[in-house]
Scaffold this motif. Structure first.
Motif, PDB file in Angstrom:
ATOM      1  N   THR A  53     -14.497  -1.153   8.428  1.00  0.00           N
ATOM      2  CA  THR A  53     -14.365  -0.285   7.257  1.00  0.00           C
ATOM      3  C   THR A  53     -13.989  -1.112   6.035  1.00  0.00           C
ATOM      4  O   THR A  53     -14.502  -0.898   4.943  1.00  0.00           O
ATOM      5  CB  THR A  53     -13.297   0.796   7.484  1.00  0.00           C
ATOM      6  N   HIS A  54     -13.068  -2.074   6.209  1.00  0.00           N
ATOM      7  CA  HIS A  54     -12.613  -2.954   5.131  1.00  0.00           C
ATOM      8  C   HIS A  54     -11.748  -4.054   5.735  1.00  0.00           C
ATOM      9  O   HIS A  54     -11.507  -4.065   6.943  1.00  0.00           O
ATOM     10  CB  HIS A  54     -11.883  -2.175   4.035  1.00  0.00           C
ATOM     11  N   GLY A  55     -11.259  -4.960   4.867  1.00  0.00           N
ATOM     12  CA  GLY A  55     -10.620  -6.168   5.378  1.00  0.00           C
ATOM     13  C   GLY A  55      -9.108  -6.156   5.436  1.00  0.00           C
ATOM     14  O   GLY A  55      -8.503  -7.215   5.626  1.00  0.00           O
ATOM     15  N   HIS A  56      -8.458  -4.992   5.296  1.00  0.00           N
ATOM     16  CA  HIS A  56      -6.995  -4.975   5.429  1.00  0.00           C
ATOM     17  C   HIS A  56      -6.613  -5.300   6.872  1.00  0.00           C
ATOM     18  O   HIS A  56      -7.327  -4.925   7.805  1.00  0.00           O
ATOM     19  CB  HIS A  56      -6.436  -3.602   5.021  1.00  0.00           C
ATOM     20  N   VAL A  57      -5.454  -5.955   7.008  1.00  0.00           N
ATOM     21  CA  VAL A  57      -5.127  -6.513   8.337  1.00  0.00           C
ATOM     22  C   VAL A  57      -4.968  -5.459   9.425  1.00  0.00           C
ATOM     23  O   VAL A  57      -5.227  -5.739  10.590  1.00  0.00           O
ATOM     24  CB  VAL A  57      -3.874  -7.426   8.307  1.00  0.00           C
ATOM     25  N   ASP A  58      -4.552  -4.237   9.057  1.00  0.00           N
ATOM     26  CA  ASP A  58      -4.415  -3.224  10.113  1.00  0.00           C
ATOM     27  C   ASP A  58      -5.781  -2.826  10.698  1.00  0.00           C
ATOM     28  O   ASP A  58      -5.838  -2.102  11.694  1.00  0.00           O
ATOM     29  CB  ASP A  58      -3.646  -1.979   9.632  1.00  0.00           C
ATOM     30  N   HIS A  59      -6.877  -3.343  10.107  1.00  0.00           N
ATOM     31  CA  HIS A  59      -8.225  -3.030  10.584  1.00  0.00           C
ATOM     32  C   HIS A  59      -8.957  -4.243  11.154  1.00  0.00           C
ATOM     33  O   HIS A  59     -10.002  -4.084  11.781  1.00  0.00           O
ATOM     34  CB  HIS A  59      -9.042  -2.392   9.444  1.00  0.00           C
ATOM     35  N   ILE A  60      -8.426  -5.458  10.905  1.00  0.00           N
ATOM     36  CA  ILE A  60      -9.179  -6.659  11.339  1.00  0.00           C
ATOM     37  C   ILE A  60      -8.414  -7.597  12.263  1.00  0.00           C
ATOM     38  O   ILE A  60      -9.011  -8.475  12.873  1.00  0.00           O
ATOM     39  CB  ILE A  60      -9.674  -7.494  10.130  1.00  0.00           C
ATOM     40  N   LEU A 103     -13.587   5.568  -1.630  1.00  0.00           N
ATOM     41  CA  LEU A 103     -12.667   4.711  -2.369  1.00  0.00           C
ATOM     42  C   LEU A 103     -11.292   4.693  -1.713  1.00  0.00           C
ATOM     43  O   LEU A 103     -10.775   5.723  -1.267  1.00  0.00           O
ATOM     44  CB  LEU A 103     -12.544   5.191  -3.816  1.00  0.00           C
ATOM     45  N   HIS A 104     -10.703   3.481  -1.691  1.00  0.00           N
ATOM     46  CA  HIS A 104      -9.378   3.226  -1.110  1.00  0.00           C
ATOM     47  C   HIS A 104      -8.619   2.546  -2.244  1.00  0.00           C
ATOM     48  O   HIS A 104      -8.698   1.325  -2.393  1.00  0.00           O
ATOM     49  CB  HIS A 104      -9.598   2.309   0.089  1.00  0.00           C
ATOM     50  N   GLY A 105      -7.975   3.358  -3.112  1.00  0.00           N
ATOM     51  CA  GLY A 105      -7.468   2.788  -4.358  1.00  0.00           C
ATOM     52  C   GLY A 105      -8.663   2.330  -5.182  1.00  0.00           C
ATOM     53  O   GLY A 105      -9.629   3.076  -5.343  1.00  0.00           O
ATOM     54  N   THR A 129     -11.561   6.555   7.106  1.00  0.00           N
ATOM     55  CA  THR A 129     -10.155   6.174   7.090  1.00  0.00           C
ATOM     56  C   THR A 129      -9.859   5.416   5.808  1.00  0.00           C
ATOM     57  O   THR A 129     -10.778   4.914   5.164  1.00  0.00           O
ATOM     58  CB  THR A 129      -9.770   5.342   8.337  1.00  0.00           C
ATOM     59  N   ASP A 130      -8.607   5.364   5.410  1.00  0.00           N
ATOM     60  CA  ASP A 130      -8.191   4.653   4.197  1.00  0.00           C
ATOM     61  C   ASP A 130      -8.968   5.140   2.973  1.00  0.00           C
ATOM     62  O   ASP A 130      -9.735   4.393   2.358  1.00  0.00           O
ATOM     63  CB  ASP A 130      -8.335   3.133   4.387  1.00  0.00           C
ATOM     64  N   VAL A 131      -8.786   6.408   2.665  1.00  0.00           N
ATOM     65  CA  VAL A 131      -9.528   7.034   1.574  1.00  0.00           C
ATOM     66  C   VAL A 131      -8.555   7.639   0.568  1.00  0.00           C
ATOM     67  O   VAL A 131      -7.605   8.329   0.941  1.00  0.00           O
ATOM     68  CB  VAL A 131     -10.439   8.171   2.100  1.00  0.00           C
TER      69      VAL A 131
HETATM   70 ZN   LIG Z   1      -6.549  -0.260   3.946  1.00  0.00          ZN
END
Ligand SMILES: [Zn+2]
Ligand SMILES: [Zn+2]
Ligand SMILES: [Zn+2]
Length: 277
Positions: free
Chosen positions: A86-93, A167-169, A185-187
Motif C-alpha cells: 500500500t505504501h512504504g511506512h514501516v508498519d507495512h514493510i 490519500l494518507h495525509g 488502509t491508512d486513508v
Molecule cells: Zn502509513
C-alpha cells in the motif's frame, strides 16, 4: 470465483497492546483487543483445466509489516504468489525479510516472488533492503523477490486486483479492489474518482484509527461516513489504535459496520481477468 479474505493484523503502527500502556484496551483479556500490525491475505483455489489435477492454492498478501512472521506462522501460510504494498511506512514493510523462507520455496520452483509497489514505495524498499535489491547484492540468503511497478490493474494467476488511489495525509497510497471486496488502509481522504472504482463493492475494509482527529488517518466517524456512502453490504474497520475497545466500539457502530479482528476470515467473490463485472 470463490476466495477468502483473512485479516493477518488489524492494529495501528504501534500494535495493540501498545508497549508500556496500562489502559483498559491494552490490558483487556478479550483476544479481539490484541491487534498485530495491519495486513490481509487473499486466497483462492485455482481451477485446473486438466481434469484429475488437484486445485492449486493461491495466496496474495497485502503489506508485510513487522509482525509478518508471526502472522504467517499463525495462519499456516506456506506459499505466497505475490505481495502488494500500500505504501512504504514501516508498519507495512518491515516484515519483507520474513518472506525469505517462502521465497526460497518459490525460487526452487523457478521464480521470484513479485512485490508490486508504486515508484515511491519501491524507492523506500530498495533503500531499506539494499542488501536485497542492490544490483551488487551478494548476501547469500537474501529474499528471492523482485519489485514490479504497481499498475492500475494487475492479474495474479488469472485473478484481477485493481489499484484504488487514496490519500494518507499528503501521500498517495494504494488501496485494492478484488472482485466484490476492497481493502483500504491508512486513508485520510478518498478522491471522487476512487469512490467510482468502489461502486458495487459488497465487502469493504476501511481504516479507523480512533475518535480523535489525526492528520493522516481516518476517525471512526469518517470511516462510517465513507461506509454509508459506498454502501457495501458489510464494512470492517482496521488499523485500529488502543483508544478503541472491540466490544465497546462495535456497540456504537451501525449494524453494517463492524470492527475487524486478527484472524477474521470472510468469503469474497474474486474476478477473473476479462470476466464481465
Ligand atoms: Zn502509513
Ligand atoms: Zn499504517
Ligand atoms: Zn493502551
Amino acid at each position: 470465483m470463490n476466495g477468502t479474505l483473512t485479516f493477518l493484523g488489524t492494529g495501528t503502527s504501534m500494535g495493540v497492546p501498545t508497549i508500556g500502556c496500562p489502559c483498559s484496551v491494552c490490558t483487556s483479556s478479550n483476544p479481539r483487543d490484541r491487534r498485530l500490525r495491519p495486513s490481509v491475505m487473499i486466497r483462492w483455489n485455482e481451477i485446473q483445466p486438466e481434469s484429475g489435477v488437484a486445485p492449486r492454492h493461491r495466496a496474495v498478501v497485502i503489506d508485510t509489516g513487522p509482525d509478518f512472521r508471526e502472522q504467517a506462522l499463525r495462519t499456516g501460510l506456506a506459499h505466497v504468489d505475490a505481495v502488494f504494498y500500500t505504501h512504504g511506512h514501516v508498519d507495512h514493510i518491515l516484515g519483507l525479510d520474513d518472506l525469505r523462507p517462502l521465497s526460497f520455496i518459490a525460487h526452487r520452483a523457478g521464480g521470484l516472488i513479485p512485490l508490486y509497489a508504486s515508484p515511491h514505495t519501491a524507492e523506500i524498499l530498495e533503500r531499506v533492503y539494499d542488501y536485497t535489491f542492490s544490483p551488487n547484492a551478494t548476501y547469500a540468503t537474501r529474499a528471492r523477490v523482485e519489485i514490479r511497478p504497481l499498475a492500475d490493474r494487475t492479474t495474479i494467476h488469472g485473478v484481477e486486483f485493481l489499484r484504488i488511489p487514496v490519500l494518507h495525509g499528503d501521500m498517495e497510497v494504494a488501496g485494492f479492489r478484488f472482485g466484490n471486496a476492497a481493502y483500504l488502509t491508512d486513508v485520510s481522504e478518498i478522491p471522487e474518482s476512487s469512490f467510482e472504482l468502489l461502486e458495487g463493492v459488497e465487502t469493504l475494509v476501511l481504516p479507523a484509527l480512533r475518535h480523535k482527529p489525526h492528520p493522516s488517518h481516518a476517525t471512526v466517524a469518517q470511516a462510517v461516513g465513507w461506509a454509508e456512502r459506498i454502501g457495501a453490504r458489510q464494512t470492517f474497520l482496521t488499523h485500529i489504535a488502543h483508544e478503541l475497545g472491540h466490544d465497546e466500539t462495535n456497540s456504537m457502530l451501525p449494524e453494517s459496520v463492524r470492527m475487524a479482528w486478527d484472524g477474521l476470515e470472510l468469503p469474497v467473490t474474486l474476478r477473473r481477468a476479462g470476466e464481465a463485472a
